[in-house]
Design a protein around this motif. Structure first.
Motif, PDB file in Angstrom:
ATOM      1  N   MET A 131     -61.545 -34.149 -22.751  1.00  0.00           N
ATOM      2  CA  MET A 131     -62.411 -35.159 -23.316  1.00  0.00           C
ATOM      3  C   MET A 131     -61.655 -34.572 -24.533  1.00  0.00           C
ATOM      4  N   LEU A 132     -61.372 -35.618 -25.990  1.00  0.00           N
ATOM      5  CA  LEU A 132     -60.177 -35.901 -26.457  1.00  0.00           C
ATOM      6  C   LEU A 132     -60.817 -36.834 -27.394  1.00  0.00           C
ATOM      7  N   GLY A 133     -61.701 -37.571 -27.588  1.00  0.00           N
ATOM      8  CA  GLY A 133     -62.654 -37.845 -28.146  1.00  0.00           C
ATOM      9  C   GLY A 133     -63.913 -37.775 -28.060  1.00  0.00           C
ATOM     10  N   LEU A 134     -64.474 -37.227 -29.093  1.00  0.00           N
ATOM     11  CA  LEU A 134     -66.262 -37.472 -29.066  1.00  0.00           C
ATOM     12  C   LEU A 134     -66.998 -38.200 -30.373  1.00  0.00           C
ATOM     13  N   GLY A 135     -67.894 -38.917 -30.165  1.00  0.00           N
ATOM     14  CA  GLY A 135     -68.152 -40.171 -30.887  1.00  0.00           C
ATOM     15  C   GLY A 135     -69.762 -39.601 -30.694  1.00  0.00           C
ATOM     16  N   VAL A 136     -70.587 -39.427 -31.829  1.00  0.00           N
ATOM     17  CA  VAL A 136     -71.536 -39.063 -31.851  1.00  0.00           C
ATOM     18  C   VAL A 136     -73.054 -40.280 -32.656  1.00  0.00           C
ATOM     19  N   ASP A 137     -73.880 -40.905 -32.449  1.00  0.00           N
ATOM     20  CA  ASP A 137     -74.512 -42.392 -32.149  1.00  0.00           C
ATOM     21  C   ASP A 137     -75.518 -42.143 -32.641  1.00  0.00           C
ATOM     22  N   LYS A 138     -76.833 -42.695 -33.533  1.00  0.00           N
ATOM     23  CA  LYS A 138     -78.250 -42.902 -33.050  1.00  0.00           C
ATOM     24  C   LYS A 138     -78.494 -44.033 -32.152  1.00  0.00           C
ATOM     25  N   ASP A 139     -79.368 -43.386 -31.559  1.00  0.00           N
ATOM     26  CA  ASP A 139     -80.538 -45.008 -30.670  1.00  0.00           C
ATOM     27  C   ASP A 139     -81.518 -44.220 -30.572  1.00  0.00           C
ATOM     28  N   GLY A 140     -82.745 -44.951 -31.315  1.00  0.00           N
ATOM     29  CA  GLY A 140     -84.044 -44.945 -31.788  1.00  0.00           C
ATOM     30  C   GLY A 140     -83.643 -43.810 -32.166  1.00  0.00           C
ATOM     31  N   ASP A 141     -84.925 -42.096 -31.210  1.00  0.00           N
ATOM     32  CA  ASP A 141     -85.214 -41.188 -32.342  1.00  0.00           C
ATOM     33  C   ASP A 141     -83.739 -40.142 -31.364  1.00  0.00           C
ATOM     34  N   GLN A 142     -83.380 -40.893 -30.319  1.00  0.00           N
ATOM     35  CA  GLN A 142     -82.320 -39.726 -29.871  1.00  0.00           C
ATOM     36  C   GLN A 142     -80.771 -40.080 -30.325  1.00  0.00           C
ATOM     37  N   VAL A 143     -79.978 -39.148 -29.018  1.00  0.00           N
ATOM     38  CA  VAL A 143     -78.515 -38.655 -29.946  1.00  0.00           C
ATOM     39  C   VAL A 143     -77.892 -39.604 -28.544  1.00  0.00           C
ATOM     40  N   LYS A 144     -76.576 -40.146 -28.895  1.00  0.00           N
ATOM     41  CA  LYS A 144     -76.396 -40.854 -27.937  1.00  0.00           C
ATOM     42  C   LYS A 144     -74.358 -40.610 -28.254  1.00  0.00           C
TER      43      LYS A 144
ATOM     44  N   VAL B  69     -75.674 -31.011 -35.159  1.00  0.00           N
ATOM     45  CA  VAL B  69     -74.773 -31.287 -34.103  1.00  0.00           C
ATOM     46  C   VAL B  69     -73.332 -30.501 -34.060  1.00  0.00           C
ATOM     47  N   MET B  70     -73.350 -29.820 -35.661  1.00  0.00           N
ATOM     48  CA  MET B  70     -71.924 -29.110 -36.158  1.00  0.00           C
ATOM     49  C   MET B  70     -72.124 -27.836 -35.534  1.00  0.00           C
ATOM     50  N   GLU B  71     -73.755 -27.530 -36.015  1.00  0.00           N
ATOM     51  CA  GLU B  71     -74.088 -26.052 -35.448  1.00  0.00           C
ATOM     52  C   GLU B  71     -73.940 -26.060 -33.887  1.00  0.00           C
ATOM     53  N   ALA B  72     -74.273 -27.001 -32.789  1.00  0.00           N
ATOM     54  CA  ALA B  72     -74.369 -26.937 -31.750  1.00  0.00           C
ATOM     55  C   ALA B  72     -72.617 -27.088 -31.018  1.00  0.00           C
ATOM     56  N   LEU B  73     -71.782 -27.052 -31.795  1.00  0.00           N
ATOM     57  CA  LEU B  73     -70.326 -27.699 -31.485  1.00  0.00           C
ATOM     58  C   LEU B  73     -69.401 -26.560 -31.950  1.00  0.00           C
ATOM     59  N   MET B  74     -69.611 -25.467 -33.198  1.00  0.00           N
ATOM     60  CA  MET B  74     -69.578 -23.999 -33.389  1.00  0.00           C
ATOM     61  C   MET B  74     -70.256 -23.288 -32.320  1.00  0.00           C
ATOM     62  N   ARG B  75     -70.694 -23.216 -31.734  1.00  0.00           N
ATOM     63  CA  ARG B  75     -72.155 -22.502 -31.598  1.00  0.00           C
ATOM     64  C   ARG B  75     -71.505 -22.573 -29.414  1.00  0.00           C
TER      65      ARG B  75
ATOM     66  N   ALA C 157     -73.908 -41.775 -22.584  1.00  0.00           N
ATOM     67  CA  ALA C 157     -75.095 -40.968 -22.345  1.00  0.00           C
ATOM     68  C   ALA C 157     -76.107 -41.007 -23.446  1.00  0.00           C
ATOM     69  N   THR C 158     -77.245 -41.285 -22.886  1.00  0.00           N
ATOM     70  CA  THR C 158     -78.060 -40.100 -24.546  1.00  0.00           C
ATOM     71  C   THR C 158     -79.576 -39.501 -24.291  1.00  0.00           C
ATOM     72  N   ALA C 159     -79.727 -38.650 -25.264  1.00  0.00           N
ATOM     73  CA  ALA C 159     -80.868 -37.659 -24.794  1.00  0.00           C
ATOM     74  C   ALA C 159     -81.258 -37.361 -26.225  1.00  0.00           C
ATOM     75  N   ALA C 160     -81.756 -36.028 -25.981  1.00  0.00           N
ATOM     76  CA  ALA C 160     -82.571 -35.533 -27.611  1.00  0.00           C
ATOM     77  C   ALA C 160     -82.104 -34.705 -28.036  1.00  0.00           C
ATOM     78  N   THR C 161     -80.662 -34.103 -27.005  1.00  0.00           N
ATOM     79  CA  THR C 161     -79.820 -33.165 -28.232  1.00  0.00           C
ATOM     80  C   THR C 161     -78.128 -33.382 -27.952  1.00  0.00           C
ATOM     81  N   LEU C 162     -77.456 -32.898 -28.713  1.00  0.00           N
ATOM     82  CA  LEU C 162     -75.984 -33.453 -28.333  1.00  0.00           C
ATOM     83  C   LEU C 162     -75.887 -32.874 -27.490  1.00  0.00           C
ATOM     84  N   PHE C 163     -75.837 -31.477 -26.820  1.00  0.00           N
ATOM     85  CA  PHE C 163     -75.583 -31.094 -25.394  1.00  0.00           C
ATOM     86  C   PHE C 163     -76.112 -31.207 -23.772  1.00  0.00           C
ATOM     87  N   GLU C 164     -77.795 -31.803 -24.169  1.00  0.00           N
ATOM     88  CA  GLU C 164     -77.906 -33.061 -22.958  1.00  0.00           C
ATOM     89  C   GLU C 164     -77.057 -33.672 -22.598  1.00  0.00           C
TER      90      GLU C 164
END
Length: 400
Positions: free
Chosen positions: A33-46, A117-123, A74-81
């Motif tokens: 993966m070279l690019g990561l995009g984060v969008d809103k999908d209802g109350d979940q993370v796309k 999202v930033m905390e998850a990536l830093m962790r 993919a869409t889920a409740a959290t980033l890494f899911e």
């Protein structure tokens, strides 16, 4: 007996060195993966992952028939899911160690905030924090990462390189890495600012090779303005002029080009060779005062009017007008941010803390109220060192 002891000791020393590649990952099993995009999908993370297609970027395999990258979502409740869920469609495990660009959709940045999202990536230990962060303006991150670009066949590389070059040669843009962004969000006395990216042209063509099959691409990615954050949520955008003022105050300007109008309708164009800005807080009668001093060395790039560039008097006048223009840019940026966003993106609170930590502690909880009424003094010093290979313009000497 001594030989047995020596043998046992030797084995005890050597065995830990012979563990092999216990955590190896075969390239054929990984989707890089070279690019990561984060969008809103209802109350979940796309999540949108831009992954390299090895056969299309390898010269030995004769690539070029298909697209150099593909995108999985993919869409889920959290980033890494959501990232783990990408394996439902991806035949390979997503490898994140080479992420170059992180793009937040504008809706997600405004409503959900970017801290989680930033905390998850830093962790996550496999993610290096040197990727650049951007905000998709008036569109989604998935659409930005879905657009094929000319010159750079991998869009994430295009975004990274374009922003890197732009930040060094054009004053309205700046770079923010993942670790810098987290630092801004956690440090008292400063709020984050992130460069925006938007799709200009025909958005319907995104994801198609038609966008790179002609000299002029129907759609292109443009870095555009700076987004202002309050804590971790997007609150608005700076104009080009306000973005310039911000970067001058923050000492982000490496080189840029600007102009001043002439009296007869033309303009004199300047190229900044060196620029440095110092910010310092002083405590006067118990109140902080911010002093900003900008030093600029420029050369004359073009003359579109009949001014006598060879005259020292003319050069001094141009220097004075440039100083006034730079001060105007900085004042305009500060006043606009105070009026519209009430967010200390300039780091004035940090300067107060460095000047008097005890005083800042008493102001910290209500710092934004102090920021709105803070006394800021500006100073600019411009020196024109070069006039190019010509002195006076020969425009007025042209024959009819």
């Amino acid at each position: 007996m001594n030989k047995c002891i020596r043998l046992v000791l030797s084995l005890a020393v050597l065995l830990p060195l012979l563990t092999g590649c216990w955590d190896r990952k075969e390239l054929n099993d990984l989707g890089i993966m070279l690019g990561l995009g984060v969008d809103k999908d209802g109350d979940q993370v796309k999540v949108s992952a831009q992954v390299v297609v090895p056969n299309e970027v390898s010269s030995k395999s004769g690539g070029g028939k298909g697209t150099p990258v593909t995108q999985y979502q993919a869409t889920a409740a959290t980033l890494f899911e959501a990232i783990q869920k990408l394996t439902e469609t991806s035949p390979r495990r997503i490898f994140m160690a080479h992420v170059r660009i992180l793009v937040f959709g504008e809706e997600y940045a405004r409503k959900d905030g970017i801290y989680d999202v930033m905390e998850a990536l830093m962790r996550e230990p496999s993610v290096r924090p040197d990727y650049y962060v951007m905000v998709a303006r008036r569109t989604t991150a998935s659409k930005v990462l879905d657009l094929l670009t000319p010159l750079e066949n991998i869009p994430a590389e295009k975004l990274y390189n374009s922003l890197d070059v732009s930040a060094k040669t054009w004053s309205p843009t700046t770079t923010v890495t993942g670790d810098q962004l987290v630092d801004y969000m956690l440090t008292a006395g400063i709020q984050p600012v992130i460069t925006g990216v938007e799709i200009v042209g025909n958005q319907k063509i995104s994801g198609s090779k038609d966008n790179i099959s002609s000299i002029r691409s129907p759609a292109s990615l443009h870095t555009t303005g700076l987004s202002v954050f309050k804590k971790d949520k997007l609150v608005g955008w700076l104009t080009e002029e306000e973005s310039k003022g911000y970067n001058y105050i923050r000492d982000n300007v490496v080189s840029t080009v600007s102009h001043l109008p002439c009296g007869n309708g033309g303009a004199v164009t300047f190229k900044a060779l060196r620029t440095s800005t110092k910010r310092k807080a002083k405590i006067v009668n118990g109140q902080p005062v911010i002093h900003i001093k900008l030093e600029n060395v420029s050369s004359i790039a073009a003359v579109e009017c009949g001014v006598k560039i060879g005259s020292m008097e003319t050069l001094r006048k141009l220097e004075q007008e440039s100083e006034e223009r730079l001060i105007e840019l900085m004042q305009k940026s500060v006043n606009s941010v105070r009026r519209k966003y009430h967010a200390d993106i300039f780091g004035f609170g940090q300067e107060v803390y460095h000047a008097d930590p005890k005083l800042f502690k008493t102001m910290e909880n209500d710092w934004l109220k102090y920021f709105d009424n803070l006394d800021v003094k500006y100073e600019a010093n411009v020196q024109i060192k070069r006039t190019g290979t010509l002195d006076n313009s020969f425009k007025n000497e042209m024959k009819e």
